[in-house]
Motif scaffolding. Structure first.
Motif, mmCIF file in Angstrom:
data_model
loop_
_atom_site.group_PDB
_atom_site.id
_atom_site.type_symbol
_atom_site.label_atom_id
_atom_site.label_comp_id
_atom_site.label_asym_id
_atom_site.label_seq_id
_atom_site.Cartn_x
_atom_site.Cartn_y
_atom_site.Cartn_z
ATOM 1 N N THR A 2 0.978 -1.312 -0.108
ATOM 2 C CA THR A 2 0.016 0.056 0.195
ATOM 3 C C THR A 2 0.928 1.256 -0.033
ATOM 4 O O THR A 2 1.971 1.181 0.282
ATOM 5 C CB THR A 2 -0.980 -0.066 1.250
ATOM 6 O OG1 THR A 2 -1.750 1.179 1.274
ATOM 7 C CG2 THR A 2 -0.095 -0.008 2.503
ATOM 8 N N SER A 22 -1.990 -1.625 8.058
ATOM 9 C CA SER A 22 -1.040 -1.684 6.567
ATOM 10 C C SER A 22 -0.351 -0.343 6.123
ATOM 11 O O SER A 22 -0.927 0.785 6.710
ATOM 12 C CB SER A 22 -2.112 -1.661 5.484
ATOM 13 O OG SER A 22 -2.846 -2.859 5.621
ATOM 14 N N GLU A 27 2.939 -4.835 6.345
ATOM 15 C CA GLU A 27 1.452 -5.102 7.327
ATOM 16 C C GLU A 27 2.165 -5.465 8.839
ATOM 17 O O GLU A 27 3.257 -6.057 9.090
ATOM 18 C CB GLU A 27 0.799 -6.155 6.740
ATOM 19 C CG GLU A 27 0.111 -5.668 5.353
ATOM 20 C CD GLU A 27 -1.070 -6.868 5.089
ATOM 21 O OE1 GLU A 27 -0.854 -8.074 5.459
ATOM 22 O OE2 GLU A 27 -1.681 -6.370 4.197
#
Length: 376
Positions: A2, A22, A27
């Motif tokens: 992300t 995230s 993560e």
């Protein structure tokens, strides 16, 4: 991967929660335990070893890094991730707690804190704006607001004044943090053991708006019962859709009790500090490896643990290297402790996801109550 910071809740069981934070650097599975890398290192561990224990994120200390080697130097050398060879998320505290606990002859005013370094006595100034600047120079993924944390016990008026100052500093921290996509700023709730002051603090933080919220001002001498008393209501005063971080806690049963009450993130120096002083945390409680009972014991610390200390070394060896003050002692015991703490977290994540947290917790306490295995 992300390019922004987000939090998703996957399951709840009672008030216990499991989910994922995230970030652009990876993560973070919650509930998460964050090993403390005070001065750019988790003491006695290589970064890849810390990762092997199951850690998704580390904590760095603004106060220590600003004094040595300095945030400016870390930035010139490519930021804290590159400097310490850790490519996953890093959370940095604001420096506030260390200024209060370590900074000699500190002077507090509305604008910030002036203090002397515990290293060389040099004079320094920390304000919300400077704390944000230092954490930006370090390049941390999760930045903490600059706050003041009074030691407990303290009278109500002192706690209220301190909390309101921290809330004014929180607004200034938010302003100074600016727009930094992919990075998060967490607000810190204060208010001691006073429910109404905690509520007032939570309201102030909600009004400012943060990517996550910490519960500060606990584990500062109030004891577990009082801490759990606050955690019975404090997490619910904070937004449900953001991570909730309990700062500086604690022993295994503190952590389990905190997660049971809705906490998503926790950090503590205990696994590494205890490892260096000969203490091992096991499923059956704490083992003091310095005790003479271990000197002829060929068994592992914990026969069901898969860490290097338990897989390859005996209690007798661990006892010997601790007594001989060999470096490997702190290395092996720290690895074991960090492995065990991460095992607690993964156990809780699975139990919450499967709706069996209460049964998991009962087993956890039952095994610990048995105490260490009988001496040979």
């Amino acid at each position: 991967m992300t390019d922004r910071f987000s939090f998703s809740l996957d399951a709840t069981d009672g008030r216990a929660r499991t989910g994922v934070i995230s970030t652009p650097r990876g993560e973070i599975r919650t509930p998460a335990f964050m090993p403390v890398g005070t001065a750019g290192t988790v003491k006695a561990m290589l970064p890849e070893s810390v990762r092997a224990t199951g850690a998704d994120i580390l904590l760095g200390n603004t106060y220590h890094l600003m004094l040595r080697p300095t945030a400016e130097r870390v930035e010139r050398l490519g930021g804290l991730h590159r400097f310490m060879n850790w490519d996953r998320p890093i959370l940095t505290d604001s420096g506030g707690f260390q200024v209060m606990s370590l900074g000699a002859l500190r002077k507090l005013d509305e604008d910030g804190v002036t203090f002397k370094s515990h290293i060389d006595g040099s004079k320094h100034r920390l304000t919300p704006e400077r704390s944000m600047e230092i954490q930006r120079l370090l390049g941390s993924d999760i930045v903490m607001c600059f706050d003041e944390c009074p030691a407990l016990p303290a009278d109500r008026e002192r706690i209220a004044d301190s909390m309101r100052l921290s809330m004014r500093w929180a607004a200034r921290s938010r302003e100074a943090f600016g727009d930094r996509p992919g990075h998060a700023l967490f607000g810190i709730q204060q208010g001691g053991l006073e429910q109404d002051l905690r509520g007032e603090s939570a309201e102030a933080l909600r009004a400012i708006g943060f990517e996550g919220y910490a519960i500060g001002g606990l584990a500062v001498g109030e004891g577990q019962e009082a801490m759990f008393g606050v955690l019975d209501y404090a997490p619910d005063q904070l937004p449900e859709d953001r991570p909730r971080y309990l700062m500086g806690v604690g022993k295994p049963d503190d952590i389990v009790g905190a997660v049971k009450r809705g906490i998503d993130m926790i950090d503590c120096v205990l696994p590494s500090r205890s490892g260096r002083t000969g203490q091992a945390f096991t499923r059956r409680g704490v083992v003091n490896i310095k005790n003479a009972r271990h000197q002829d014991d060929p068994r592992p610390l914990d026969e069901s643990c898969t860490c290097p200390a338990c897989k390859s070394y005996s209690r007798a060896y661990l006892h010997h290297v601790f007594r001989a003050q060999e470096m490997i002692s702190g290395m092996l015991l720290t690895w074991h402790n960090l492995h065990y703490f991460q095992e607690i977290m993964s156990g809780m994540r699975a139990a919450i996801a499967e709706g069996r947290f209460d049964a998991w917790e009962a087993d956890f306490h039952k095994l610990r109550a048995q105490g260490d295995i009988e001496p040979l």
